[in-house]
Design a protein around this motif. Structure first.
Motif, short mmCIF file in Angstrom:
data_model
loop_
_atom_site.label_atom_id
_atom_site.label_comp_id
_atom_site.label_asym_id
_atom_site.label_seq_id
_atom_site.Cartn_x
_atom_site.Cartn_y
_atom_site.Cartn_z
N PRO A 201 0.80 -1.23 0.00
CA PRO A 201 0.00 0.00 0.00
C PRO A 201 0.83 1.28 0.00
N VAL A 202 1.99 1.29 0.65
CA VAL A 202 2.82 2.49 0.68
C VAL A 202 3.31 2.86 -0.72
N LEU A 203 3.28 1.88 -1.65
CA LEU A 203 3.66 2.13 -3.04
C LEU A 203 2.44 1.97 -3.96
N LEU A 204 1.25 2.29 -3.42
CA LEU A 204 -0.01 2.38 -4.16
C LEU A 204 -0.63 1.04 -4.52
N ALA B 159 13.35 4.65 -3.79
CA ALA B 159 12.26 4.72 -4.77
C ALA B 159 12.18 6.07 -5.50
N ARG B 160 12.99 7.06 -5.13
CA ARG B 160 12.88 8.37 -5.77
C ARG B 160 12.99 8.32 -7.30
N PRO B 161 14.00 7.68 -7.88
CA PRO B 161 14.07 7.67 -9.35
C PRO B 161 12.86 7.00 -10.01
N ASP C 70 14.79 13.11 -8.34
CA ASP C 70 16.23 12.93 -8.32
C ASP C 70 16.62 12.00 -7.17
N GLY C 71 17.58 11.18 -7.43
CA GLY C 71 18.07 10.24 -6.42
C GLY C 71 19.09 9.31 -7.04
N PRO C 72 19.51 8.30 -6.31
CA PRO C 72 20.47 7.35 -6.86
C PRO C 72 19.83 6.52 -7.98
#
Length: 188
Positions: free
Chosen positions: A75-78, A126-128, A133-135
């Motif tokens: 759920p935290v990722l939909l 999970a940002r990218p 922006d992220g790793p």
């Protein structure tokens, strides 16, 4: 009286040795193409179907049905937790590959396995994936811990086998070396 197969760790050692010999005689027998189909259902829920594969240029007919997998996100990722997410399946694939390699190679070496477990974990930002922006979008580190018990192997034998399994694991190789990925889009 007929020959009795040598079974160790659930592996038919005679068949394993025969397979190795056949591939040494005809390297084309080592050629496989595996396939998987993913169908989107709703939201982040997908179903996966694995039916056949090609071996030495010929379709395999040994499977009578397909393997069906459910994939989703938490759920935290939909998602709705209808199944593991793709990166969890990747971790599981590495654990499966290590386990198969360890059990089969132990059998070939005369090592009996009483118990065997691989715990695999990975770090991911999970940002990218979310367009931020992220790793890199994939795992930044993976860690595998093997737990093995054997009634007839030394510590040195088990450690050497663990190194060998890592060096010969197809899944680990795919994770540690670039693999060309070609994607084609077909519009229906």
């Amino acid at each position: 009286m007929g020959d009795v197969a040598t079974i160790r760790n659930g592996i038919d050692v005679d068949q394993l040795v025969g397979t190795i010999g056949a591939i040494q005689s005809d390297p084309a027998l080592a050629s496989f193409t595996f396939k998987a189909t993913t169908t989107w259902l709703d939201g982040t829920h997908n179903t996966g179907n694995i039916l056949g594969f090609t071996h030495a240029g010929e379709p395999d007919t040994g499977r009578t049905g397909s393997f069906v997998l459910e994939g989703d996100e938490p759920p935290v990722l939909l998602g709705n937790n209808a199944g593991p997410n793709a990166v969890e399946l990747l971790l599981q694939a590495l654990g499966f590959c290590y386990s198969v390699g360890y059990a089969a190679n132990a059998a070939a070496q005369g090592i009996e396995i009483r118990s065997l477990e691989f715990q695999v974990e990975g770090d991911l930002d999970a940002r990218p994936f979310l367009g931020l922006d992220g790793p890199r979008p994939g795992f930044t580190a993976l860690r595998a811990t093997a737990r093995v018990s054997s009634p007839n192997a030394t510590l040195e034998q088990l450690q050497a086998l663990c190194r060998y399994v890592q060096d010969t694991s197809p899944v680990r190789d795919c994770l540690t070396n670039p693999v060309p990925v070609h994607t084609t889009l077909e519009i229906a």
